[in-house]
Design an enzyme around this catalytic site. Sequence first.
Site, PDB file in Angstrom:
ATOM      1  N   SER A 194       0.855  -1.143   0.115  1.00 54.03           N
ATOM      2  CA  SER A 194       0.075  -0.272  -0.117  1.00 54.03           C
ATOM      3  C   SER A 194       1.048   1.136  -0.143  1.00 54.03           C
ATOM      4  CB  SER A 194      -0.929   0.049   1.302  1.00 54.03           C
ATOM      5  OG  SER A 194      -2.041   0.876   1.080  1.00 54.03           O
ATOM      6  N   ASP A 229      -9.916  -5.902  -3.265  1.00 53.89           N
ATOM      7  CA  ASP A 229      -9.350  -4.621  -2.349  1.00 53.89           C
ATOM      8  C   ASP A 229     -10.271  -3.389  -2.226  1.00 53.89           C
ATOM      9  OD1 ASP A 229      -7.623  -2.472  -1.495  1.00 53.89           O
ATOM     10  OD2 ASP A 229      -5.873  -3.595  -2.016  1.00 53.89           O
ATOM     11  N   HIS A 232      -7.258  -6.032   0.977  1.00 53.86           N
ATOM     12  CA  HIS A 232      -6.237  -5.180   1.148  1.00 53.86           C
ATOM     13  C   HIS A 232      -5.445  -5.668   2.422  1.00 53.86           C
ATOM     14  CE1 HIS A 232      -4.032  -1.452   0.152  1.00 53.86           C
ATOM     15  NE2 HIS A 232      -3.916  -1.098   1.267  1.00 53.86           N
TER      16      HIS A 232
END
Lengths: 276, 276
Positions: free
Chosen positions: A145, A221, A254
């Site tokens: 990320s 995600d 995620h």
Amino acid sequence: MQRIEHRACFGGWQDVWEHRADTLGTAMRVGVYLPPQAAYGRCPVLYWLSGLTCTEQNFITKAGAQRYAAEHGVIVVAPDTSPRGAGVPDADGYDLGQGAGFYLNATQPPWSAHYRMHDYVVHELPALIEAHFPADDARAISGHSMGGHGALVLALRNPGRYRSVSAFAPIVAPTEVPWGRKAFAAYLGEDPAVWREWDACALVAQARERLPLRVDQGEADEFLATQLQPERLREACAAAGHPLTLRLHPGYDHSYYFIATFIGEHVAYHAAALRA
Amino acid sequence: MQRIEHRACFGGWQDVWEHRADTLGTAMRVGVYLPPQAAYGRCPVLYWLSGLTCTEQNFITKAGAQRYAAEHGVIVVAPDTSPRGAGVPDADGYDLGQGAGFYLNATQPPWSAHYRMHDYVVHELPALIEAHFPADDARAISGHSMGGHGALVLALRNPGRYRSVSAFAPIVAPTEVPWGRKAFAAYLGEDPAVWREWDACALVAQARERLPLRVDQGEADEFLATQLQPERLREACAAAGHPLTLRLHPGYDHSYYFIATFIGEHVAYHAAALRA
């Protein structure tokens, strides 16, 4: 450097160290996994950059990377995601300030005195690691990320510094999405030309070195459409002729369950590059 | 049952469910890992019991068991460690009350109305799992620390119910150590004969079934001498002729880094028994 955790794990040691970081003007914690092979000689190093809100703990407790690091004889170094402490500026919200350093060198007050995570991760931390541990100077970098953004940007900005780079669900175009635009406005000011120096898609267009990029992204995600937009990286790499392996995984979100599922392949990929 | 988390992981799904537990008189959360094989048919189930202070989250986020469960096609069910909620009695301290159910059926007020973790784990939860998921009735059980005590005691008290049992750093003789004596006095009252019904070493002496016990213990465990004392189990098994595999691991402590290192061997062990 002071060792504050020391835990046997897969035949090696998952340690946490605290040290004064001159670059950042504060104390920092960093996870260091020493594989069993490090008891007998120098090993290459994989740097892992975590995402928003994380400390040095998230990756070392949740990703399960130690098994693969032990298998391949790779040291794994997982720093915190920003400078921290009472004297370090902070902001309301999880996406700016402490826990949200974005792996850049801030130019704007009040951030510029401490928020220099690029220089810390690229220069000061490896110098410490290579001086204090049985680490050789073969380095790879990966992250998740905000840390995936960090891995891509640090590798693209520093040709020759990393043997390989990969990312999980990275923010590939921070100049185009809310997380990046908020952080860059605060840390870097309002000049778009400056922002582009910290944007993986923009850096690909001008890269001097064609280090392959490896990216894994979950299709479920929750930040895919708003913050991540991996198609921008695909387009930038295609336009520049930059090698990219982008894998999309149906169902994966995620979370660290996604990272845990694919971290073994990433460690193997980096190990092959580090020992080539 | 209501699903509150649903995350792709190693080709299967790490879910968390919430349900009303009649045995406990409260709502409970439970982690359920469904391996990829569960999409095509029924799979056996490994029950995991966590230690003091844990919820259903600790094992599913830190142990890395999903990789091995996916490899072997085993469902892994990880319940919370006690009843919880505003109407459930609690105590000061981490080692009694919520987060410290000790996998027994309390007989003393105020605990006896809710603290019936034995019946919940042995009866109510498997009935739910086998009704709502593609689970067959082949069951194994394992756990850590207080949950290692739970795994050993539940297997020894319920002959024929589990195909295999194992434990990481279990409290093998709760009647002899501070954690167990405090909890048993509160939950069970002052009669030592009642305590012995919930003590693995005492149960081994009278076991009707000789289900082998498999135990891993770190030699650097901070609770080894005060609370765990695995030599008591070795002596009890030797005296009773009960099969025991007790492995001591130099350097390993009481943390999830220890569990993560050896959970793969335990899952493989249980999978072999479950499919035998």
